[in-house]
Design a protein around this motif. Structure first.
Motif, PDB file in Angstrom:
ATOM      1  N   GLY B  24       3.543  -1.601   0.426  1.00  0.00           N
ATOM      2  CA  GLY B  24       3.562  -0.693  -0.726  1.00  0.00           C
ATOM      3  C   GLY B  24       4.169   0.644  -0.364  1.00  0.00           C
ATOM      4  O   GLY B  24       4.989   1.200  -1.103  1.00  0.00           O
ATOM      5  N   LEU B  25       3.815   1.134   0.807  1.00  0.00           N
ATOM      6  CA  LEU B  25       4.352   2.415   1.288  1.00  0.00           C
ATOM      7  C   LEU B  25       5.861   2.321   1.474  1.00  0.00           C
ATOM      8  O   LEU B  25       6.619   3.221   1.087  1.00  0.00           O
ATOM      9  N   TYR B  26       6.315   1.206   2.045  1.00  0.00           N
ATOM     10  CA  TYR B  26       7.741   1.028   2.298  1.00  0.00           C
ATOM     11  C   TYR B  26       8.518   0.957   0.989  1.00  0.00           C
ATOM     12  O   TYR B  26       9.625   1.474   0.876  1.00  0.00           O
ATOM     13  N   SER B  27       7.929   0.293  -0.033  1.00  0.00           N
ATOM     14  CA  SER B  27       8.656   0.183  -1.311  1.00  0.00           C
ATOM     15  C   SER B  27       8.765   1.547  -1.991  1.00  0.00           C
ATOM     16  O   SER B  27       9.802   1.874  -2.575  1.00  0.00           O
ATOM     17  N   THR B  28       7.705   2.378  -1.885  1.00  0.00           N
ATOM     18  CA  THR B  28       7.777   3.747  -2.431  1.00  0.00           C
ATOM     19  C   THR B  28       8.858   4.535  -1.706  1.00  0.00           C
ATOM     20  O   THR B  28       9.677   5.221  -2.316  1.00  0.00           O
TER      21      THR B  28
END
Lengths: 70, 147
Positions: B24-28
């Motif tokens: 999720g962090l990487y997609s943000t």
């Protein structure tokens, strides 16, 4: 939250392999990857944002110069 | 001894939750980076000075909410050598707006979505001259206010 769980259960996780040394090495690897990943992402993101803001400032100053010349 | 399986499952669950949050962090992170990369096509310094050149060509300033000028109708508003200048500077389209750019963004008019995206990034309360350049198949946008 997950990192907190990881810290709490570190001692138990270390005991899984039956050997303290193996457990410490594997946990160190996991933590190292985690910290490196977060640091890398933060560095890249902040450098992008700083560069973006600097360029915006330069462009707006150039536009003001153009308006003043007119 | 009987706790070994429980500890193992907990470890797996923690690792899965950790992996999910990192994804999720990487997609943000990648969506923020994509947004910033898109801005590379807006307001390059060379393009700003090219817009100044085009602004100086204007002879009859159009009125109204907006006017789209291209190679075919540029002589109605600009000097007779506008076509050569457009070709030299790789200009595809010139948009002259009134002082309510938000209206243009909301209207269903014949301007590209990328132009509308650029309009969202500029000062919406000033009459502006917006130019779309086309270099190597990529669109670049720049603008100046018609002060």
């Amino acid at each position: 939250m997950d990192i907190i769980f990881l810290f709490f259960y570190t001692r138990d996780i270390i005991k899984i392999g039956g050997s303290m040394k193996k457990g410490i090495i594997s946990m160190s690897v996991i933590y190292t990857f985690l910290i490196l990943f977060i640091l890398t992402m933060t560095t890249i993101l902040s450098s992008y944002i700083i560069r973006n803001n600097l360029v915006k400032e330069v462009i707006s100053e150039a536009k003001e110069e153009i308006y003043n010349v007119e | 001894m009987s706790n070994k399986g429980f500890i193992f499952i907990e470890t797996v669950v923690v690792l899965v939750v950790l992996a999910a949050s990192l994804i999720g962090l990487y997609s943000t992170f990648s969506s923020v980076i994509n947004n910033i990369e898109k801005r590379k096509q807006y307001d390059n310094i060379n393009d700003v000075y090219k817009v100044k050149i085009i602004k100086d060509l204007i002879v009859n300033e159009p009125s109204g909410t907006y006017t789209v000028i291209n190679n075919s109708n540029c002589t109605n508003y600009m000097n007779s050598d506008c076509k050569e200048v457009f070709s030299e500077l790789a200009v595809s389209e010139v948009l002259i707006t009134g002082n309510n750019i938000q209206t243009i963004i909301d209207l269903d008019i014949d301007i590209s979505n990328t132009m509308k995206e650029y309009l969202k990034t500029i000062n919406k309360n000033e009459e502006s001259l917006i130019v779309r350049f086309n270099r190597s198949g990529e669109n670049y946008y720049s603008s100046l206010e018609l002060r």
